[in-house]
Structures are given as C-alpha cells and as structure tokens.
Scaffold this active site. Structure first.
Site, PDB file in Angstrom:
ATOM      1  N   GLY A  47       1.777  -4.739  -8.587  1.00 35.35           N
ATOM      2  CA  GLY A  47       1.696  -3.784  -9.557  1.00 35.35           C
ATOM      3  C   GLY A  47       0.268  -3.045  -9.558  1.00 35.35           C
ATOM      4  O   GLY A  47       0.181  -1.905  -9.806  1.00 35.35           O
ATOM      5  N   HIS A  48      -0.828  -3.979  -9.226  1.00 32.91           N
ATOM      6  CA  HIS A  48      -2.149  -3.421  -9.554  1.00 32.91           C
ATOM      7  C   HIS A  48      -2.593  -2.309  -8.616  1.00 32.91           C
ATOM      8  O   HIS A  48      -3.659  -1.381  -8.687  1.00 32.91           O
ATOM      9  CB  HIS A  48      -3.130  -4.435  -9.687  1.00 32.91           C
ATOM     10  CG  HIS A  48      -3.471  -5.113  -8.393  1.00 32.91           C
ATOM     11  ND1 HIS A  48      -4.695  -5.206  -7.665  1.00 32.91           N
ATOM     12  CD2 HIS A  48      -2.631  -6.120  -7.840  1.00 32.91           C
ATOM     13  CE1 HIS A  48      -4.567  -5.939  -6.668  1.00 32.91           C
ATOM     14  NE2 HIS A  48      -3.385  -6.443  -6.515  1.00 32.91           N
ATOM     15  N   THR A  91       8.459 -18.474 -17.096  1.00 36.81           N
ATOM     16  CA  THR A  91       8.444 -17.694 -18.166  1.00 36.81           C
ATOM     17  C   THR A  91       7.963 -16.445 -17.637  1.00 36.81           C
ATOM     18  O   THR A  91       6.812 -16.139 -17.152  1.00 36.81           O
ATOM     19  CB  THR A  91       7.839 -18.094 -19.324  1.00 36.81           C
ATOM     20  OG1 THR A  91       8.507 -19.453 -19.640  1.00 36.81           O
ATOM     21  CG2 THR A  91       7.982 -17.246 -20.685  1.00 36.81           C
ATOM     22  N   CYS A 149     -20.022  -9.528   6.253  1.00 34.76           N
ATOM     23  CA  CYS A 149     -20.727 -10.286   4.999  1.00 34.76           C
ATOM     24  C   CYS A 149     -20.118  -9.816   3.741  1.00 34.76           C
ATOM     25  O   CYS A 149     -20.157 -10.231   2.636  1.00 34.76           O
ATOM     26  CB  CYS A 149     -22.177  -9.483   5.051  1.00 34.76           C
ATOM     27  SG  CYS A 149     -23.195 -10.308   6.451  1.00 34.76           S
ATOM     28  N   GLN A 157       0.904  -1.149  -0.195  1.00 36.83           N
ATOM     29  CA  GLN A 157      -0.133  -0.070   0.220  1.00 36.83           C
ATOM     30  C   GLN A 157       0.963   1.286  -0.034  1.00 36.83           C
ATOM     31  O   GLN A 157       0.330   2.200   0.013  1.00 36.83           O
ATOM     32  CB  GLN A 157      -0.996   0.017   1.245  1.00 36.83           C
ATOM     33  CG  GLN A 157      -2.048  -1.032   1.203  1.00 36.83           C
ATOM     34  CD  GLN A 157      -3.037  -0.817  -0.050  1.00 36.83           C
ATOM     35  OE1 GLN A 157      -3.301   0.226  -0.619  1.00 36.83           O
ATOM     36  NE2 GLN A 157      -3.693  -1.827  -0.344  1.00 36.83           N
TER      37      GLN A 157
HETATM   38  N1  PLP Z   1      -0.826  -6.941   1.153  1.00 36.29           N
HETATM   39  C1  PLP Z   1      -1.452  -5.835   1.188  1.00 36.29           C
HETATM   40  C2  PLP Z   1      -1.028  -4.712   2.373  1.00 36.29           C
HETATM   41  C3  PLP Z   1      -2.396  -5.593   0.433  1.00 36.29           C
HETATM   42  O1  PLP Z   1      -3.184  -4.491   0.438  1.00 36.29           O
HETATM   43  C4  PLP Z   1      -2.721  -6.475  -0.364  1.00 36.29           C
HETATM   44  C5  PLP Z   1      -3.797  -6.506  -1.410  1.00 36.29           C
HETATM   45  O2  PLP Z   1      -4.767  -5.919  -1.033  1.00 36.29           O
HETATM   46  C6  PLP Z   1      -1.695  -7.721  -0.567  1.00 36.29           C
HETATM   47  C7  PLP Z   1      -0.724  -7.938   0.420  1.00 36.29           C
HETATM   48  C8  PLP Z   1      -1.835  -8.666  -1.706  1.00 36.29           C
HETATM   49  O3  PLP Z   1      -1.803  -8.240  -3.133  1.00 36.29           O
HETATM   50  P1  PLP Z   1      -2.134  -9.156  -4.148  1.00 36.29           P
HETATM   51  O4  PLP Z   1      -3.483  -9.664  -4.037  1.00 36.29           O
HETATM   52  O5  PLP Z   1      -2.117  -8.084  -5.176  1.00 36.29           O
HETATM   53  O6  PLP Z   1      -1.182 -10.240  -3.905  1.00 36.29           O
END
Ligand code: PLP
Length: 404
Positions: free
Chosen positions: A203-204, A240, A328, A180
């Site tokens: 990356g996302h 790969t 939930c 984060q």
């Molecule tokens: N660590 C933290 C603090 C995250 O916020 C997240 C995803 O929300 C992850 C690890 C895991 O990331 P990923 O789902 O891209 O593996």
C-alpha cells in the site's frame, strides 16, 4: 521546504486516505470477527476494500484478493506457499534484478535444494523473453518476474512473459511483483494479464500507509497458506485484520484508478524535464535503463567520477530527498545488484542516483533540483583526482573508467 523525490521508497499518505482509515483507529476499532452488531462496520469495510481492489485489477473475484502486511509478505506467501503446495516440482525461474523480497526467498530455497535460474538482463535492464522460454522445464514450479524495477523503473513485458510461460506448460505458476506498478499503470488480470496467477503489491507505494499489502491468488492456483492460525481471509492468511490500513488501501487504490491517467501525463512531464535538464547541464551522466520501457516516474542516473553518498549528503543539505545504489547508502556492503546485473561499470554504480516522483510533486521540485544538483556535482567532481575542473571533463587517463 522539502523536495521529496524518493517515492519508489515510500509515498505520503493521501489526505482522503487518512480520512477514510481514521474512524477504524478511533470509534470503529472493533475486531471484524466479533459477533456483536458494532463489529459489522469493520467487516463491511474490509469487504468493500476487497471489492475495490478486485475491480481495480480488472474485475477479478473479490475472494481472489488477500490482504497482507506488505509486498514482502505477499511475495513470501506466494513463493513459499507455491513450493509447499507442489512438492514434486523443484525448479524456479526468476531474474537477477528482482527485489530482495523475491531474490532472497529464492536463494533461501536454493539452500534447501531447489534449483533456481536467475535470468540475466541486458545493459538497458531488459529481459529477453526467449530466456524465459528456454528456462522453463518439466519440473518448473514457478516463474517469478517483477513488473517494474524499483531502482531503474524498467518495465518487463509481463503479459507476454506470462503468456509464453503458460504456452509451454499451463501448470507452471506465474508470479509478478507489481509493487512499483500498482496505481501507476493499468493492470487487467482478466484481460492482458490473464496468464498471471499470483500478483503482489504494497500500500505505501501508492499513498496508503505502511503495514498493508495484497496478494491476488487466481482461483485454482495451488498455493498453501503462509500464515496459519485463525480463520481470517477465508483461512488463507491468519491474523486479525489491520482494518484501518485495509480501508486505506481500498481508498488509495480507488483514488489511483480515478486519477491515474492524468497523473501519469503530469508525472512523466516532470520526470522528463528533470532528465533533459540534468543531461543538458552535466557531462558524463547516463540514464540507467535508457532504451528500455520505463515507469513514467523514475529517473536513475549514473554520474561518473563521484559517489552516490556524497550526492545524497549534499542533496539532503539542500532539502532534497533522493536515493542511490552505491554501497554505503543502500544499507548493504554491496552496491546495487540491479545496476551490476545490467553490467554497469562499478564506478558508475557507485555514482548512481535515483529521483522518483509521485502525484505530490510539482514543477517547483524540478526547478529546485535543476538549481541545486549540477552545482553539487561540479563541487564533488572538483575533489576527484579523475576530473579536470578547468575543462569540466574527465582527465584523459580516466576516460576508460566510464566503460568499465
Ligand atoms: N518489491 C518491489 C519492487 C519494491 O520496490 C518493494 C519495496 O521497495 C518491495 C517489493 C517490498 O515492499 P515492502 O517493503 O512494502 O514489503
């Protein structure tokens, strides 16, 4: 029109990131390990992305950066790899508020007989550095602490925590989950964060696609490979390479470096305006993590006397995407382990809602939430037996519920 305020879950791919990766999904599809001339382009592009990430981490050596499929893989690789490389040490230290990608790995290792300390946090989500000092023992192998919490945005003082750990025993490995913070805060692994050995991100969360992440492994850190097979990533992560996604990660990191300071000021402004506006218009609402250092983009609120699920449902109908720590909605039977670890009363955890911003958000997004959310909360509270709608306050007998 959609107002997307769930950027701690994932972010939109930036147009220039998509443009950078596209050729590697089309004409430049070659396997970077192949011997012919045209495979050299993908191999060079990976090399360039590695240099970009290494530079963004404060000028670490490019061969200290491994590309992975996501932060979860990076964290699994770091922890399992450290355990396998150091079998004589059987103790791990982590916190109770880590992401499941760390917590569940530690629980799994505990089932195998390793000892794990899950350090508590206070009501604001802060970790006492003295607790880390007290926890480290002669047989401690690894300290794994996140940089910023995904639910509350609370930032741990990782530079100090890593330094303190190394002062006790330089051979203890220090891992931080920077999923984060990468792209949001300045990160210098050759300066302030020089005591961090292992550093993971995805990356996302910074406008690259899903399916790519990275793990920094400091030279000399004893970690065995996690994915074993081919010789990719210098034999330290077989498989790969996802060339297009790695190129995208490089482009996203480069873009974040360029715009981070300006983005931070603007994003903080949006978040603060939303926070102030909601607190001013709604009674019995608390900011989770108030009093702690927080990421500039995250606002986690407990709205007493209603359920996160109801709020999300109504927000969704208004075209607003957010998330909640209520059971939930979190995909599990348990409400947020992070808010519970902060000793937040059960009902307030169920009424938690998180808005998380990115550089894609504008003032119009804040205006839409400020226009819609207070009315949503008033409507849901009218249905609550604990709320007195005539006076817009809890019924007197319900007030103790707010304290837990
Ligand atoms: N660590 C933290 C603090 C995250 O916020 C997240 C995803 O929300 C992850 C690890 C895991 O990331 P990923 O789902 O891209 O593996």
């Amino acid at each position: 029109m959609l107002t997307y305020l769930d950027n701690n879950a994932t972010t939109r791919i930036a147009p220039e990131v998509l443009a950078a990766m596209r050729p590697f999904l089309e004409d430049r599809f070659f396997n970077p390990s192949s011997a012919y001339e045209c495979a050299r382009g993908p191999a060079d592009a990976i090399r360039q992305a590695r240099r970009t990430v290494a530079a963004a981490l404060g000028g670490v050596a490019p061969d200290e950066v491994l590309f992975t499929s996501c932060a979860t893989e990076s964290l699994n690789a770091a922890i399992f790899g450290a355990v396998r490389a150091n079998p004589a040490r059987r103790h791990l230290v982590t916190s109770a508020v880590e992401h499941p990608a760390v917590l569940e790995v530690c629980r799994d290792l505990a089932r195998d007989g390793l000892e794990v300390d899950f350090l508590p946090v206070d009501r604001a989500g802060r970790l006492d550095p003295r607790a880390v000092v007290r926890a480290v023992r002669p047989d401690t192998l690894l300290v794994a602490l996140m940089h910023a919490n995904n639910e509350t945005g609370v930032v741990f003082p990782i530079a100090d925590l890593a330094r303190l750990t190394k002062e006790i025993d330089p051979s203890v490995l220090f891992l931080t989950d920077a999923t984060q913070t990468m792209g949001k805060l300045p990160l210098d692994l050759t300066g302030e964060l020089a005591a961090v050995d292992l550093f993971a991100f995805s990356g996302h969360k910074l406008h690259a696609p899903k399916g790519v992440g990275a793990l920094f492994v400091r030279r000399g850190a004893r970690v065995r490979p996690f994915l074993i097979g081919g010789h990719q990533e210098s034999g330290r992560r077989a498989g790969t390479e996802n060339v297009a996604a790695i190129v995208a990660l490089g482009a996203a990191v480069e873009r974040a470096q360029r715009t981070r300071d300006a983005d931070e000021i603007r994003i903080r402004g949006l978040r603060d305006r939303l926070e102030a506006g909601l607190l001013a218009s709604l009674p019995c609402v608390e900011v989770n993590g108030a009093g702690a250092e927080r990421l500039p983009n995250t606002l986690n609120l407990s709205v007493h006397f209603i359920e996160g699920e109801g709020m999300l449902f109504e927000l969704n109908r208004a075209g607003i995407c957010a998330s909640s720590g209520s059971a939930c909605t979190s995909g599990s039977l348990e409400p947020s382990h992070v808010l519970r670890a902060m000793q937040i009363p059960f009902t307030a955890v169920h009424g938690s809602i998180r808005f998380s911003f990115s550089r894609d958000n504008t003032d119009a997004d804040v205006d839409r939430v400020l226009a819609a959310f207070p009315e949503i909360v008033r409507g849901l509270r009218r249905l609550s037996p604990y709320w007195d709608p005539a006076h817009d306050r809890p019924r007197p007998e319900a007030e103790p519920m707010m304290r837990g």
